[in-house]
Design an enzyme around this catalytic site. Sequence first.
Site, PDB file in Angstrom:
ATOM      1  N   ARG A 103      -8.627   3.295  10.588  1.00  0.00           N
ATOM      2  CA  ARG A 103      -7.991   4.538  10.292  1.00  0.00           C
ATOM      3  C   ARG A 103      -9.121   5.744  10.415  1.00  0.00           C
ATOM      4  O   ARG A 103      -9.096   7.035   9.777  1.00  0.00           O
ATOM      5  CB  ARG A 103      -7.194   4.981   9.676  1.00  0.00           C
ATOM      6  N   LYS A 123     -11.451  10.066   9.140  1.00  0.00           N
ATOM      7  CA  LYS A 123     -10.995   9.627   8.286  1.00  0.00           C
ATOM      8  C   LYS A 123      -9.306  10.272   8.517  1.00  0.00           C
ATOM      9  O   LYS A 123      -9.354  11.318   7.870  1.00  0.00           O
ATOM     10  CB  LYS A 123     -11.330   9.279   6.963  1.00  0.00           C
ATOM     11  N   ASP A 135      -1.228   2.100   9.064  1.00  0.00           N
ATOM     12  CA  ASP A 135      -0.452   3.464  10.226  1.00  0.00           C
ATOM     13  C   ASP A 135      -1.819   4.453  10.419  1.00  0.00           C
ATOM     14  O   ASP A 135      -1.853   5.036  11.057  1.00  0.00           O
ATOM     15  CB  ASP A 135       0.496   4.596   9.997  1.00  0.00           C
ATOM     16  N   ASP A 265     -18.580  -3.298   1.100  1.00  0.00           N
ATOM     17  CA  ASP A 265     -17.699  -2.181   2.920  1.00  0.00           C
ATOM     18  C   ASP A 265     -17.695  -0.616   2.971  1.00  0.00           C
ATOM     19  O   ASP A 265     -18.422   0.067   3.002  1.00  0.00           O
ATOM     20  CB  ASP A 265     -16.156  -2.582   3.993  1.00  0.00           C
TER      21      ASP A 265
HETATM   22  P1  AMP Z   1     -11.043   1.906   1.663  1.00  0.00           P
HETATM   23  O1  AMP Z   1     -10.257   1.240   0.961  1.00  0.00           O
HETATM   24  O2  AMP Z   1     -10.471   3.006   2.320  1.00  0.00           O
HETATM   25  O3  AMP Z   1     -12.173   1.303   1.860  1.00  0.00           O
HETATM   26  O4  AMP Z   1     -10.366   0.845   3.203  1.00  0.00           O
HETATM   27  C1  AMP Z   1     -10.384  -0.858   3.388  1.00  0.00           C
HETATM   28  C2  AMP Z   1      -9.966  -0.946   5.196  1.00  0.00           C
HETATM   29  O5  AMP Z   1      -8.455  -0.406   4.886  1.00  0.00           O
HETATM   30  C3  AMP Z   1     -10.564  -0.614   6.023  1.00  0.00           C
HETATM   31  O6  AMP Z   1     -10.906  -1.223   6.850  1.00  0.00           O
HETATM   32  C4  AMP Z   1      -9.763   0.628   6.047  1.00  0.00           C
HETATM   33  O7  AMP Z   1      -9.892   1.170   7.616  1.00  0.00           O
HETATM   34  C5  AMP Z   1      -8.745   0.108   6.066  1.00  0.00           C
HETATM   35  N1  AMP Z   1      -7.613   0.986   6.367  1.00  0.00           N
HETATM   36  C6  AMP Z   1      -7.326   1.599   4.980  1.00  0.00           C
HETATM   37  N2  AMP Z   1      -6.072   2.680   4.951  1.00  0.00           N
HETATM   38  C7  AMP Z   1      -5.883   2.346   6.233  1.00  0.00           C
HETATM   39  C8  AMP Z   1      -4.305   3.444   6.667  1.00  0.00           C
HETATM   40  N3  AMP Z   1      -3.386   3.560   6.332  1.00  0.00           N
HETATM   41  N4  AMP Z   1      -4.179   2.446   8.690  1.00  0.00           N
HETATM   42  C9  AMP Z   1      -5.257   1.622   8.906  1.00  0.00           C
HETATM   43  N5  AMP Z   1      -6.402   1.140   8.419  1.00  0.00           N
HETATM   44  C10 AMP Z   1      -6.402   1.629   6.613  1.00  0.00           C
HETATM   45 MG    MG Z   2     -13.671   1.992   3.159  1.00  0.00          MG
END
Ligand code: AMP
Ligand code: MG
Length: 485
Positions: A103, A123, A135, A265
């Site tokens: 995203r 983001k 989304d 990550d």
């Molecule tokens: P995070 O927990 O924010 O570090 O995200 C973990 C993974 O999920 C990353 O690869 C993000 O890009 C993906 N991700 C989190 N929220 C969304 C979303 N609403 N749409 C698409 N990808 C997401």
């Molecule tokens: Mg992340």
Amino acid sequence: MTIAATPKNQNFPNPLLTLNYEPALQALGDDYYDEVAAAEFPKHILRFRNDQLLPLLGLNPEAVTDNHFIEAFGKFQERRPFLALRYHGYQFGEYNPLLGDGRGFLYGQVRGTDGELYDFGTKGSGGTPYSRGGDGSLTLKGGVREVLAGEMLHQMGVRTSRCLSMIETGQSLWRGDEPSPTRSSVMVRFSRSHIRFGTFERLQYIGRKDLIQKLLDHVIGQYYPALQGKADKYALFYTELVQRVAELVAQWMAAGFCHAVLNTDNMSITGESFDYGPYAFIPTYNPQFTAAYFDYYGRYSYENQPGICRLNLEMLQPPLAAIIPSADMEAALANFEAHYLLSYKQLMLNKLGFDRLEIPEADKLIYLTIQLLNDTQVGYHEFFAELRQQFSSNWREDADRIFSSASIVQSSEQVDLLDNWRNLYHRVLNSLSPEEMDKVEGMLRRNPKTVILRPVIEAIWEPIVQDDNWQPFYDLLKQIHTNSL
Ligand code: AMP
Ligand code: MG
């Protein structure tokens, strides 16, 4: 006579679009990213612009209009290649090869006036090949929370990313963890780098030693330049990363901060803190405090953060082993705890008003402070803010004056504990030279008056939801920025 162009002049170029963007990562070739387009949004309402960062970009905040921010970071009016970065990662201990920027994307890279290279990373800017059914969006509350985290941590001396801008985008989103439909936003994050531990983990997974080598050379050249040219620069890189990460966790722990999602990550290869989702500041000293509601077993609890970061550094070893001797990495990692403890000790002494590690009984004072905070469950941040507020140089004369107007203890056991603490603090004050004594008040002034505990964030979010009233949010930001005055 020439008339200077003003920012209001439509022909005046947008200074955010005409920054000298450096394609540093792009120059490595397209094995590390996919080019993507930004989503188009129904609305663009600028909710936050970080004027404090603009001078570092060589920009005068007065020359940058709100509309410039919207054009650049809401409408994405530029044909710059936007790069969705490829990475994998260990999530809650399980390897996930399906990650990547889902995203967001790397908007561009800019050299600051300090000579360092910085990333602009989005983001909430729409779907990418890595969205995995998501989304591609960011909730407005998520944007508000990340803005606050970056500013708060920065003010508390934590090495952190900050938000450059946050724009409300007029979509309705559905989320399990927010009353839905909920509002949407797009944010631009300003950080040292979006290269993660997981970026290297992916390269090992796909068996590309050549790409690990190339990326590591890039990382050392850009983010560890002092090591350039040294024969053992690769081993020294890992040694320095261990130290940087140990210092970062110590900064979180002293700040009473729980990141919440310490997957690999979310670990930056520069040792900087970033990606603030369900984080929380601890209200009281509670080692088991866990911030993410989905962290059922408390894997990323407050007290586990040093151990988890050490483990993440250990899991980075196999990908780097293609280049760095394993024995060197193991030797470096063996120093993690010592680096962590030294940093934590220094920071806690600072919170107590002392800038010298060698003060008598330093370890005992920290231990007793933690015990007091733990047993009384007095507010972690309130304790240090009270210390700041009540401190007087006459505390040196008489231990009974210390914290005489604090009502932090209830039971008789706690009274004993406080008495012990007072006596020790009194002894330490009496060991200081007059010059050191003069510095205590200044050190204590670093303890923030305002900390963004969850109820504080909810209290500014409520008026936004109810009346679209953003004033409490701006007031809170102002308090955060003036905490140390
Ligand atoms: P995070 O927990 O924010 O570090 O995200 C973990 C993974 O999920 C990353 O690869 C993000 O890009 C993906 N991700 C989190 N929220 C969304 C979303 N609403 N749409 C698409 N990808 C997401
Ligand atoms: Mg992340």
